[in-house]
Design a protein around this motif. Structure first.
Motif, PDB file in Angstrom:
ATOM      1  N   SER A   9       0.828  -1.210   0.000  1.00  0.00           N
ATOM      2  CA  SER A   9       0.000   0.000   0.000  1.00  0.00           C
ATOM      3  C   SER A   9       0.860   1.257   0.000  1.00  0.00           C
ATOM      4  CB  SER A   9      -0.958   0.003   1.191  1.00  0.00           C
ATOM      5  OG  SER A   9      -0.257  -0.003   2.420  1.00  0.00           O
ATOM      6  N   ASP A  39     -10.240   2.347   5.504  1.00  0.00           N
ATOM      7  CA  ASP A  39     -10.911   1.059   5.741  1.00  0.00           C
ATOM      8  C   ASP A  39     -12.209   0.887   4.972  1.00  0.00           C
ATOM      9  OD1 ASP A  39     -12.735   2.636   7.091  1.00  0.00           O
ATOM     10  OD2 ASP A  39     -12.528   1.563   8.996  1.00  0.00           O
ATOM     11  N   ARG A  54     -13.088  -2.855   4.933  1.00  0.00           N
ATOM     12  CA  ARG A  54     -11.700  -3.335   4.855  1.00  0.00           C
ATOM     13  C   ARG A  54     -10.949  -2.921   6.121  1.00  0.00           C
ATOM     14  NH1 ARG A  54      -9.194  -5.352   0.298  1.00  0.00           N
ATOM     15  NH2 ARG A  54      -7.728  -5.898   1.951  1.00  0.00           N
ATOM     16  N   GLY A  55     -11.433  -3.402   7.249  1.00  0.00           N
ATOM     17  CA  GLY A  55     -10.786  -3.114   8.518  1.00  0.00           C
ATOM     18  C   GLY A  55      -9.334  -3.542   8.550  1.00  0.00           C
ATOM     19  N   ASP A  56      -8.976  -4.547   7.745  1.00  0.00           N
ATOM     20  CA  ASP A  56      -7.593  -5.016   7.688  1.00  0.00           C
ATOM     21  C   ASP A  56      -6.649  -3.967   7.114  1.00  0.00           C
ATOM     22  OD1 ASP A  56      -9.020  -5.455   5.213  1.00  0.00           O
ATOM     23  OD2 ASP A  56      -7.345  -6.689   4.521  1.00  0.00           O
ATOM     24  N   MET A  57      -7.191  -2.925   6.463  1.00  0.00           N
ATOM     25  CA  MET A  57      -6.351  -1.897   5.847  1.00  0.00           C
ATOM     26  C   MET A  57      -6.393  -0.566   6.598  1.00  0.00           C
ATOM     27  SD  MET A  57      -4.967  -3.587   3.438  1.00  0.00           S
ATOM     28  CE  MET A  57      -4.054  -2.263   2.711  1.00  0.00           C
ATOM     29  N   ALA A  83      -2.990   0.817   7.360  1.00  0.00           N
ATOM     30  CA  ALA A  83      -1.976   0.672   6.307  1.00  0.00           C
ATOM     31  C   ALA A  83      -1.494   2.036   5.832  1.00  0.00           C
ATOM     32  CB  ALA A  83      -2.550  -0.120   5.133  1.00  0.00           C
ATOM     33  N   ARG A 142     -15.210 -13.249  -0.569  1.00  0.00           N
ATOM     34  CA  ARG A 142     -15.820 -13.221   0.768  1.00  0.00           C
ATOM     35  C   ARG A 142     -17.254 -13.734   0.628  1.00  0.00           C
ATOM     36  NH1 ARG A 142     -12.651  -9.014  -0.298  1.00  0.00           N
ATOM     37  NH2 ARG A 142     -11.087  -8.390   1.207  1.00  0.00           N
TER      38      ARG A 142
END
Length: 176
Positions: free
Chosen positions: A3, A13, A18-21, A24, A126
């Protein structure tokens, strides 16, 4: 991190999708593109006989790499004859990429552009995402269409831009 190198700003996010990002980094895409041109291409020319002629070159990327390829096309359109922008992560950076494409009005683009998105970009990877996943899929397909129309609105001949949304295709290597 990808990223940091491939995006014009931190991705965010996407409203929690996209909580995983969320944490970032981003913001180094212009420097990344410059480094590809100043270091990677000359190295590939020396070591592998890559042609020095931009008309013999194409660049492609998917996901965040698709965004980096889009920025290479905007920042250095003379470097590659053709670019392939596959499943670009238009969800990232709060709409920044589409704004930047629109701001390219009057500037040159590579000779050929290929832009593609899957119809199940989010839900295809997903499977339990339900209505929210379907909403994300629609957003990404529409963003692909908006990007193509923004490029065409700048006077790019439609014969130079091959764009489409592939029904049922997901955000993965099998569908790219």
């Amino acid at each position: 991190a990808r990223s940091f190198d491939y995006l014009p700003e931190p991705p965010g996010d996407w409203g929690g999708m996209r909580g995983d990002m969320a944490a970032a980094s981003g913001g180094n895409v212009a420097a990344y593109c410059a480094r590809v041109l100043a270091e990677l291409l000359p190295w590939a020319e020396r070591c592998f006989g890559l042609s020095r002629a931009p008309n013999d070159r194409a660049l492609g990327g998917s996901s965040f790499g698709g965004i980096a390829t889009l920025y290479m096309a905007m920042l250095h359109p003379e470097a590659f004859r053709c670019v392939m922008i596959e499943s670009p992560s238009f969800w990232a950076c709060h709409g920044r990429m589409l704004r930047d494409v629109r701001e390219c009005a009057g500037k040159r683009w590579p000779e050929r552009l290929c832009l593609a998105m899957g119809g199940c970009e989010y839900s295809g990877t997903r499977p339990n995402s339900g209505d929210a996943g379907a909403k994300c899929d629609r957003f990404l397909a529409e963003a692909c269409k908006e990007c193509a129309h923004a490029i065409l609105a700048q006077g790019v001949d439609p014969a130079r831009l091959d764009w489409h949304v592939e029904p049922g295709a997901a955000h993965n290597e099998r569908d790219w």
